[in-house]
Enzyme design. Structure first.
Site, short mmCIF file in Angstrom:
data_model
loop_
_atom_site.label_atom_id
_atom_site.label_comp_id
_atom_site.label_asym_id
_atom_site.label_seq_id
_atom_site.Cartn_x
_atom_site.Cartn_y
_atom_site.Cartn_z
N CYS A 86 0.83 -1.21 0.00
CA CYS A 86 0.00 0.00 0.00
C CYS A 86 0.87 1.27 0.00
O CYS A 86 1.53 1.53 -1.00
CB CYS A 86 -1.00 -0.05 1.14
SG CYS A 86 -2.41 1.01 0.81
N HIS A 176 -3.60 -4.78 1.61
CA HIS A 176 -2.94 -5.05 2.91
C HIS A 176 -2.92 -6.55 3.20
O HIS A 176 -3.90 -7.06 3.76
CB HIS A 176 -3.71 -4.34 4.03
CG HIS A 176 -3.49 -2.87 4.07
ND1 HIS A 176 -2.67 -2.26 4.99
CD2 HIS A 176 -3.98 -1.88 3.30
CE1 HIS A 176 -2.67 -0.97 4.79
NE2 HIS A 176 -3.46 -0.70 3.77
N GLU A 178 -1.42 -8.15 5.40
CA GLU A 178 -1.12 -8.48 6.81
C GLU A 178 -2.37 -8.54 7.67
O GLU A 178 -2.29 -8.88 8.85
CB GLU A 178 -0.13 -7.44 7.39
CG GLU A 178 -0.73 -6.08 7.74
CD GLU A 178 -1.00 -5.18 6.53
OE1 GLU A 178 -0.86 -5.64 5.39
OE2 GLU A 178 -1.40 -4.02 6.76
N1 GLN Z 1 -3.56 6.52 1.04
C1 GLN Z 1 -2.26 6.23 1.53
C2 GLN Z 1 -1.20 7.00 0.76
O1 GLN Z 1 -1.50 7.52 -0.25
C3 GLN Z 1 -1.99 4.74 1.44
C4 GLN Z 1 -3.04 4.01 2.23
C5 GLN Z 1 -2.57 2.80 2.92
O2 GLN Z 1 -1.37 2.56 3.06
N2 GLN Z 1 -3.52 2.05 3.41
O3 GLN Z 1 -0.10 7.10 1.18
#
Ligand code: GLN
EC number: 4.3.3.6
Length: 192
Positions: A86, A176, A178
């Protein structure tokens, strides 16, 4: 001999990543010590690394301020595995659509932050992932969209978009892995 796993611990699901790494290691008969990374000097001791989700701007700033960014680049240059999820994907990419993020250029993809669309800010999906026999239940939270893939292998797509990619020692997901107690993505990243 025990492996050392580093989890960048600026923010995000550090303990969940640690649990998934321990479970994946156990499945391979490996013992692992998980250490949290907030300052320089620790990454060079690590056999494997994870960069969790969170806010990519914040993570990027801390990595640069502490000099951890260069250590992560060296880790990958040595061929050691990195799982970036992410916000970690955004930070590791070669290009993100936000100048506040200093991308590490470890993964030949370009990404857009928060680009899955407002009503889909958070959603879950069953994904077929290359290398896994059964679908993976993926949780997406304000996830980045991967809009260009260069010299990297797409392992999974959702709605026609890549959501898991591999570039040499780097495995990265826009979701995610995890959060569901299923350590198969960690297994793919570190032990396969
Ligand atoms: N929206 C976050 C970003 O742009 C990432 C979101 C997340 O890691 N769940 O950095």
């Amino acid at each position: 001999m025990s492996l050392t796993a580093g989890v960048v611990a600026v923010q995000g699901d550090v303990s969940e990543h640690a649990a998934a790494i321990e479970s994946a290691a156990a499945a391979h008969g490996e013992s692992v010590e998980v250490v949290e990374i907030r300052e320089s000097g620790i990454v060079p001791e690590c056999d494997l690394l994870a960069i969790p989700g969170g806010e990519s701007t914040t993570i990027s700033r801390l990595l640069a301020r502490e000099g951890i960014d260069e250590e992560v680049k060296s880790h990958v240059a040595e061929g050691k595995p990195l799982l970036a999820t992410c916000a970690g994907l955004i930070v590791s990419s070669s290009d993100a659509n936000d100048d506040r993020v200093e991308t590490l250029d470890l993964l030949d993809v370009s990404v857009q932050r928060n680009a899955f669309g407002r009503q889909k800010d958070s959603f879950e999906a069953e994904l077929d992932v290359d290398g896994l026999d059964e679908p993976f239940h993926a949780v997406f939270i304000r996830a980045p969209v991967i809009d260009e893939v260069g010299d990297a292998e797409v392992l999974a797509t959702w709605d026609g978009r890549p959501v898991a990619v591999r570039d040499g020692p780097v495995l990265s997901t826009s979701f995610h892995p995890e959060l569901t107690g299923d350590s198969r993505i960690h297994d793919l990243a570190f032990f396969e």
